[in-house]
Write a protein that holds these residues in place. Structure first.
Motif, PDB file in Angstrom:
ATOM      1  N   HIS A  31       0.703  -1.178  -0.041  1.00  0.00           N
ATOM      2  CA  HIS A  31      -0.123  -0.074  -0.044  1.00  0.00           C
ATOM      3  C   HIS A  31       0.933   1.198   0.072  1.00  0.00           C
ATOM      4  N   LYS A  32       1.906   1.401   0.858  1.00  0.00           N
ATOM      5  CA  LYS A  32       2.915   2.514   1.024  1.00  0.00           C
ATOM      6  C   LYS A  32       3.558   2.516  -0.407  1.00  0.00           C
ATOM      7  N   THR A  33       3.790   1.618  -1.034  1.00  0.00           N
ATOM      8  CA  THR A  33       4.803   1.770  -2.401  1.00  0.00           C
ATOM      9  C   THR A  33       3.761   2.238  -3.534  1.00  0.00           C
ATOM     10  N   VAL A  34       2.395   1.900  -3.537  1.00  0.00           N
ATOM     11  CA  VAL A  34       1.434   2.022  -4.408  1.00  0.00           C
ATOM     12  C   VAL A  34       1.129   3.852  -4.330  1.00  0.00           C
ATOM     13  N   ASP A  35       0.997   3.972  -3.199  1.00  0.00           N
ATOM     14  CA  ASP A  35       1.024   5.560  -2.781  1.00  0.00           C
ATOM     15  C   ASP A  35       2.059   6.316  -3.094  1.00  0.00           C
ATOM     16  N   PHE A  36       3.360   6.041  -2.963  1.00  0.00           N
ATOM     17  CA  PHE A  36       4.622   6.673  -3.332  1.00  0.00           C
ATOM     18  C   PHE A  36       4.510   6.967  -4.666  1.00  0.00           C
ATOM     19  N   ASN A  74      10.272   4.763  -1.894  1.00  0.00           N
ATOM     20  CA  ASN A  74      10.108   4.416  -0.522  1.00  0.00           C
ATOM     21  C   ASN A  74      10.856   3.130  -0.124  1.00  0.00           C
ATOM     22  N   ASN A  75      11.222   2.331  -1.038  1.00  0.00           N
ATOM     23  CA  ASN A  75      11.902   1.070  -0.859  1.00  0.00           C
ATOM     24  C   ASN A  75      13.566   1.114  -1.009  1.00  0.00           C
ATOM     25  N   SER A  76      13.767   2.169  -1.663  1.00  0.00           N
ATOM     26  CA  SER A  76      15.117   2.564  -1.855  1.00  0.00           C
ATOM     27  C   SER A  76      15.590   2.140  -3.198  1.00  0.00           C
ATOM     28  N   TYR A  77      14.427   1.613  -4.036  1.00  0.00           N
ATOM     29  CA  TYR A  77      14.852   1.675  -5.514  1.00  0.00           C
ATOM     30  C   TYR A  77      15.247   2.725  -6.320  1.00  0.00           C
ATOM     31  N   CYS A  80       1.902   6.787  -6.884  1.00  0.00           N
ATOM     32  CA  CYS A  80       0.723   7.568  -6.955  1.00  0.00           C
ATOM     33  C   CYS A  80       0.378   8.928  -6.718  1.00  0.00           C
ATOM     34  N   ASP A  81       0.896   9.334  -5.381  1.00  0.00           N
ATOM     35  CA  ASP A  81       0.847  10.502  -4.968  1.00  0.00           C
ATOM     36  C   ASP A  81       2.123  11.415  -5.286  1.00  0.00           C
ATOM     37  N   ILE A  82       3.117  10.734  -5.326  1.00  0.00           N
ATOM     38  CA  ILE A  82       4.385  11.551  -5.521  1.00  0.00           C
ATOM     39  C   ILE A  82       4.869  11.664  -6.825  1.00  0.00           C
ATOM     40  N   LEU A  83       4.431  10.814  -7.849  1.00  0.00           N
ATOM     41  CA  LEU A  83       5.063  10.532  -9.101  1.00  0.00           C
ATOM     42  C   LEU A  83       3.864  10.668 -10.178  1.00  0.00           C
ATOM     43  N   GLY A  84       2.681  10.764  -9.583  1.00  0.00           N
ATOM     44  CA  GLY A  84       1.775  10.886 -10.618  1.00  0.00           C
ATOM     45  C   GLY A  84       1.085   9.676 -11.392  1.00  0.00           C
ATOM     46  N   PHE A  85       1.564   8.476 -10.806  1.00  0.00           N
ATOM     47  CA  PHE A  85       0.904   7.529 -11.617  1.00  0.00           C
ATOM     48  C   PHE A  85      -0.426   7.208 -11.058  1.00  0.00           C
ATOM     49  N   LEU A 128       9.197  17.875 -13.955  1.00  0.00           N
ATOM     50  CA  LEU A 128       9.084  16.860 -12.828  1.00  0.00           C
ATOM     51  C   LEU A 128       9.955  16.913 -11.741  1.00  0.00           C
ATOM     52  N   TRP A 129      11.113  17.551 -11.922  1.00  0.00           N
ATOM     53  CA  TRP A 129      12.090  17.777 -10.888  1.00  0.00           C
ATOM     54  C   TRP A 129      11.353  18.813  -9.873  1.00  0.00           C
ATOM     55  N   ASN A 130      10.925  19.835 -10.527  1.00  0.00           N
ATOM     56  CA  ASN A 130      10.516  20.981  -9.624  1.00  0.00           C
ATOM     57  C   ASN A 130       9.356  20.343  -8.894  1.00  0.00           C
ATOM     58  N   GLN A 131       8.719  19.553  -9.344  1.00  0.00           N
ATOM     59  CA  GLN A 131       7.540  19.028  -8.867  1.00  0.00           C
ATOM     60  C   GLN A 131       7.617  18.136  -7.508  1.00  0.00           C
ATOM     61  N   ILE A 132       8.676  17.184  -7.900  1.00  0.00           N
ATOM     62  CA  ILE A 132       9.067  16.298  -6.748  1.00  0.00           C
ATOM     63  C   ILE A 132      10.250  16.414  -6.014  1.00  0.00           C
ATOM     64  N   LYS A 133      11.090  17.244  -6.116  1.00  0.00           N
ATOM     65  CA  LYS A 133      12.467  17.264  -5.550  1.00  0.00           C
ATOM     66  C   LYS A 133      12.341  17.633  -3.995  1.00  0.00           C
TER      67      LYS A 133
END
Length: 122
Positions: A16-21, A108-111, A23-28, A79-84
């Motif tokens: 769940h945390k990985t899906v949230d990362f 969030n998994n260090s990938y 979707c919420d951070i990268l816009g997937f 993208l950089w400005n959006q997530i940095k």
């Protein structure tokens, strides 16, 4: 015979945390999610990533991958400005000799995920 786009499957104990990362951070967007299967698929434009909890046949101590996931985009600066300020940065945005402008982050998994855009020579 034609190959289709590669779709990585990343393993995590935190589905769940990985899906949230992603979707919420990268816009997937999450296309499919099954807690019973311990599996999800996220996508953005032509990019798709599957996320799964390792099954009982898999030895899994922690997330690992011996490379990076490289995603090309048409506006790497936006993208950089959006997530940095929302992610752990591997390296900041810069232009490289191989005609790419890119940066890298850790999920969030260090990938490690690299984002790049072809530079247009003038």
């Amino acid at each position: 015979m034609k190959f289709q786009p590669i779709v990585p499957m990343i393993w995590t104990k935190e589905l769940h945390k990985t899906v949230d990362f992603y979707c919420d951070i990268l816009g997937f967007a999450c296309g499919k999610y099954s807690e019973d299967w311990g599996w999800a698929a996220v996508h953005k434009d032509d990019c798709e990533i599957m996320i799964a909890k390792p099954n009982e046949h898999t030895t899994f101590e922690r997330p690992y991958f011996s490379g990076t996931f490289y995603i090309k985009t048409d506006d790497v600066d936006a993208l950089w400005n959006q997530i940095k300020d929302k992610v752990k940065i591997a390296y900041e945005i810069e232009d490289f000799d191989w005609d790419m402008r890119e940066f890298a982050i850790y999920d969030n998994n260090s990938y490690m995920i690299q984002f790049g855009q072809d530079l247009v020579k003038k």
